[in-house]
Design a protein around this motif. Sequence first.
Motif, mmCIF file in Angstrom:
data_model
loop_
_atom_site.group_PDB
_atom_site.id
_atom_site.type_symbol
_atom_site.label_atom_id
_atom_site.label_comp_id
_atom_site.label_asym_id
_atom_site.label_seq_id
_atom_site.Cartn_x
_atom_site.Cartn_y
_atom_site.Cartn_z
ATOM 1 N N GLU A 262 0.830 -1.205 0.000
ATOM 2 C CA GLU A 262 0.000 0.000 0.000
ATOM 3 C C GLU A 262 0.862 1.252 0.000
ATOM 4 O O GLU A 262 1.942 1.274 0.575
ATOM 5 N N GLU A 263 0.351 2.257 -0.687
ATOM 6 C CA GLU A 263 0.968 3.584 -0.719
ATOM 7 C C GLU A 263 -0.114 4.583 -0.362
ATOM 8 O O GLU A 263 -1.173 4.591 -0.977
ATOM 9 N N ASP A 264 0.157 5.415 0.614
ATOM 10 C CA ASP A 264 -0.819 6.407 1.057
ATOM 11 C C ASP A 264 -0.224 7.797 0.857
ATOM 12 O O ASP A 264 0.802 8.123 1.429
ATOM 13 N N ASP A 265 -0.889 8.594 0.027
ATOM 14 C CA ASP A 265 -0.394 9.956 -0.188
ATOM 15 C C ASP A 265 -1.304 10.991 0.459
ATOM 16 O O ASP A 265 -1.374 12.132 0.019
ATOM 17 N N GLY A 266 -1.995 10.574 1.493
ATOM 18 C CA GLY A 266 -2.870 11.499 2.206
ATOM 19 C C GLY A 266 -4.322 11.262 1.877
ATOM 20 O O GLY A 266 -5.082 10.748 2.679
ATOM 21 N N ARG A 267 -4.726 11.627 0.689
ATOM 22 C CA ARG A 267 -6.131 11.487 0.281
ATOM 23 C C ARG A 267 -6.391 10.168 -0.441
ATOM 24 O O ARG A 267 -7.468 9.598 -0.331
ATOM 25 N N THR A 268 -5.422 9.660 -1.172
ATOM 26 C CA THR A 268 -5.590 8.445 -1.971
ATOM 27 C C THR A 268 -4.749 7.314 -1.391
ATOM 28 O O THR A 268 -3.586 7.502 -1.074
ATOM 29 N N LEU A 269 -5.367 6.165 -1.290
ATOM 30 C CA LEU A 269 -4.687 4.960 -0.838
ATOM 31 C C LEU A 269 -4.619 4.007 -2.025
ATOM 32 O O LEU A 269 -5.646 3.615 -2.567
ATOM 33 N N ARG A 270 -3.413 3.668 -2.444
ATOM 34 C CA ARG A 270 -3.216 2.766 -3.576
ATOM 35 C C ARG A 270 -2.771 1.405 -3.045
ATOM 36 O O ARG A 270 -1.759 1.296 -2.360
ATOM 37 N N LYS B 241 -11.218 8.242 2.405
ATOM 38 C CA LYS B 241 -10.073 8.003 1.529
ATOM 39 C C LYS B 241 -10.584 7.536 0.171
ATOM 40 O O LYS B 241 -11.583 6.845 0.081
#
Length: 75
Positions: free
Chosen positions: A23-31, A68
């Motif tokens: 997982e990658e979290d850039d604040g608003r979007t979780l990929r 999110k």
Amino acid sequence: MKELVETIAGALVDHPEDVLVTEEDDGRTLRLRLQVHEDDMGKVIGRQGRIAKAVRAVVYAAGTNQDKRVQLDIG
């Protein structure tokens, strides 16, 4: 969220030990990126992508509860 995808995918496949979710979290979007054993890829995707679409819908709904935007990549 990562645990949710691991649990769902683990129940679908023959090789649950090969299920890997990053997982990658850039604040608003979780990929989230789901990787499974190559023999299990068809089980996770399903006919015409129906299972993948259903898993994405569940993950998207869970992300909405946490404010999110969730993107799930399978491959």
